[in-house]
Write a protein that holds these residues in place. Structure first.
Motif, PDB file in Angstrom:
ATOM      1  N   PRO A   1      14.186  10.806 -21.859  1.00 49.99           N
ATOM      2  CA  PRO A   1      15.283  10.061 -22.496  1.00 49.99           C
ATOM      3  C   PRO A   1      15.442  10.436 -23.962  1.00 49.99           C
ATOM      4  O   PRO A   1      14.460  10.609 -24.694  1.00 49.99           O
ATOM      5  N   SER A   2      16.700  10.550 -24.376  1.00 49.97           N
ATOM      6  CA  SER A   2      17.010  10.909 -25.760  1.00 49.97           C
ATOM      7  C   SER A   2      18.350  10.299 -26.122  1.00 49.97           C
ATOM      8  O   SER A   2      18.999   9.627 -25.301  1.00 49.97           O
TER       9      SER A   2
ATOM     10  N   TRP B   1      21.464   8.368 -16.445  1.00 49.19           N
ATOM     11  CA  TRP B   1      22.279   7.194 -16.764  1.00 49.19           C
ATOM     12  C   TRP B   1      23.564   7.185 -15.942  1.00 49.19           C
ATOM     13  O   TRP B   1      23.928   6.162 -15.353  1.00 49.19           O
TER      14      TRP B   1
ATOM     15  N   HIS C   1      20.999  11.865 -23.851  1.00 53.69           N
ATOM     16  CA  HIS C   1      20.918  11.399 -22.459  1.00 53.69           C
ATOM     17  C   HIS C   1      19.969  10.206 -22.443  1.00 53.69           C
ATOM     18  O   HIS C   1      18.744  10.375 -22.496  1.00 53.69           O
ATOM     19  N   TRP C   2      20.542   9.016 -22.390  1.00 51.56           N
ATOM     20  CA  TRP C   2      19.782   7.783 -22.580  1.00 51.56           C
ATOM     21  C   TRP C   2      18.616   7.634 -21.612  1.00 51.56           C
ATOM     22  O   TRP C   2      17.571   7.110 -21.981  1.00 51.56           O
ATOM     23  N   LEU C   3      18.802   8.077 -20.371  1.00 54.13           N
ATOM     24  CA  LEU C   3      17.749   7.959 -19.367  1.00 54.13           C
ATOM     25  C   LEU C   3      17.227   9.328 -18.930  1.00 54.13           C
ATOM     26  O   LEU C   3      16.621   9.446 -17.862  1.00 54.13           O
ATOM     27  N   GLY C   4      17.469  10.342 -19.737  1.00 57.15           N
ATOM     28  CA  GLY C   4      16.972  11.669 -19.423  1.00 57.15           C
ATOM     29  C   GLY C   4      17.803  12.369 -18.366  1.00 57.15           C
ATOM     30  O   GLY C   4      18.926  11.954 -18.034  1.00 57.15           O
TER      31      GLY C   4
ATOM     32  N   ASP D   1      22.590  13.856 -15.389  1.00 52.65           N
ATOM     33  CA  ASP D   1      22.326  12.726 -16.269  1.00 52.65           C
ATOM     34  C   ASP D   1      21.917  11.508 -15.447  1.00 52.65           C
ATOM     35  O   ASP D   1      22.669  11.050 -14.577  1.00 52.65           O
TER      36      ASP D   1
ATOM     37  N   TRP E   1      11.435   8.737 -15.625  1.00 52.30           N
ATOM     38  CA  TRP E   1      12.827   8.344 -15.837  1.00 52.30           C
ATOM     39  C   TRP E   1      13.740   8.758 -14.683  1.00 52.30           C
ATOM     40  O   TRP E   1      14.875   8.304 -14.626  1.00 52.30           O
TER      41      TRP E   1
END
Length: 344
Positions: free
Chosen positions: A86-87, A102, A90-93, A100, A281
């Motif tokens: 996650p970053s 998310w 890309h919130w959930l990796g 993606d 994730w």
């Protein structure tokens, strides 16, 4: 072990105030809700458990409906390197295929919730028709329908699901709903049959028979309205079963791998070595979503039970009134008896 029922001696004014609290304030709090909510839904807003469940469930429904707005584009598109954690980008990796997580979680809610609600409705309808028919008409009709119920109840659910999904198919929405309905209707039908047998002996049913009402009219006009709480509980249980079973079938590869759902997210997490590489994730979001939706339905079910069960409703009302007045009940689970304190 005998059950100790506490007897609380209070002043006459305190007993009168508690009685007013159990009636008056409830009516006044409902006034604002009835302005916009259906009459059958308004009591749910007096249960904290039901409120928590409805908030969680409505949040997931909103996310599913607004998926094209929240995460526009194709959720199956390649967006970055595989198994990125996650970053901010890309919130959930990303998955093992560079998709993606998310976007797949949001879009996956659409199919999973759709399956859950459709199977819940279909299973409840079949259970109501079969269960009430067996309970009301009895005789040979009850014998035949009860035989089918017992057969489906004793067959292990998961092996039956796997066999039906493999032979009938579960690639399309219709077949998925048909398979899950076929394996899930027996338990609601058995519960509804038992309640129908009890209600059939009531005076209002006997009066309807005496005046010449037809059997189906008595079932749907007299018996059905008195079983709404059980029917709603059956719908909630069937929906939870459908969401879990759908995810299990797709995790085993018996669904359509090209479709985006919480089950296929888990399937691809396993196939792309997400579990082996520790890419949590890729599978945790889908698993948490399934658990939270099931938890939301369970909370709503608990709330309905608190409202429709007279004992729970009386106990919660008395506990709240006594807590406001800092009166101790001794920690017992039994409903206390309020008694006016004698003058001596």
């Amino acid at each position: 072990m005998s059950l100790q029922i506490p007897v609380l001696e209070l002043e006459s004014e305190e007993v009168r105030e508690i009685g007013q609290d159990l009636q008056g304030p409830e009516q006044s709090r409902w006034a604002g809700i009835r302005a916009w909510a259906p009459s059958w839904l308004a009591p749910l807003f007096h249960s904290k458990k039901a409120i928590v469940g409805m908030v969680i469930l409505l949040a997931y429904i909103a996310l599913a409906m607004l998926a094209p707005v929240i995460s526009p584009g194709d959720p199956k598109a390649f967006v970055a390197r595989p198994h990125q954690p996650p970053s901010s980008a890309h919130w959930l990796g990303t998955t093992g295929l560079g998709r993606d997580v998310w976007a797949q979680t949001i879009w996956g809610a659409r199919f999973t919730l759709e399956i859950g609600f459709l199977v819940g409705i279909a299973t409840t309808v079949v259970g109501c028709v079969v269960g009430m028919s067996a309970g009301y008409f009895r005789g040979r009709i009850d014998d035949v329908l009860s035989l089918f119920m017992n057969v489906f109840l004793i067959i292990p659910t998961i092996p039956l699901l796997v066999v039906l999904a493999a032979f009938v198919g579960s690639k399309d929405l219709f077949y998925f709903v048909a398979v899950l309905t076929l394996t899930g209707w027996a338990w609601p039908a058995r519960v509804i049959r038992s309640q129908t047998l009890s209600l059939r002996e009531k005076d209002f049913v006997a009066a309807s028979v005496v005046v010449g009402e037809k059997g189906w009219r008595i079932i749907f006009r007299e018996i059905l309205p008195n079983m709404l709480s059980i029917i709603v509980a059956s719908f909630i249980g069937s929906t939870i079963f459908a969401i879990g079973a759908q995810a299990a079938l797709e995790f085993l590869g018996l669904g359509n791998p090209g479709r985006v759902s919480w089950g296929t997210n888990l399937y691809w997490a396993q196939n792309d070595a997400g579990l082996l590489t520790g890419a949590w994730w890729t599978f945790v979001p889908a698993g948490v979503c399934i658990a939270l939706v099931a938890f939301a339905f369970a909370m709503i079910n608990y709330g309905i039970d608190e409202i429709t069960n007279p004992r729970l409703r009386a106990r919660s009302g008395i506990d709240k009134a006594l807590k406001e007045r800092k009166v101790k009940t001794g920690g017992t689970r039994a409903t206390p008896v309020l008694q006016q304190r004698s003058a001596s």
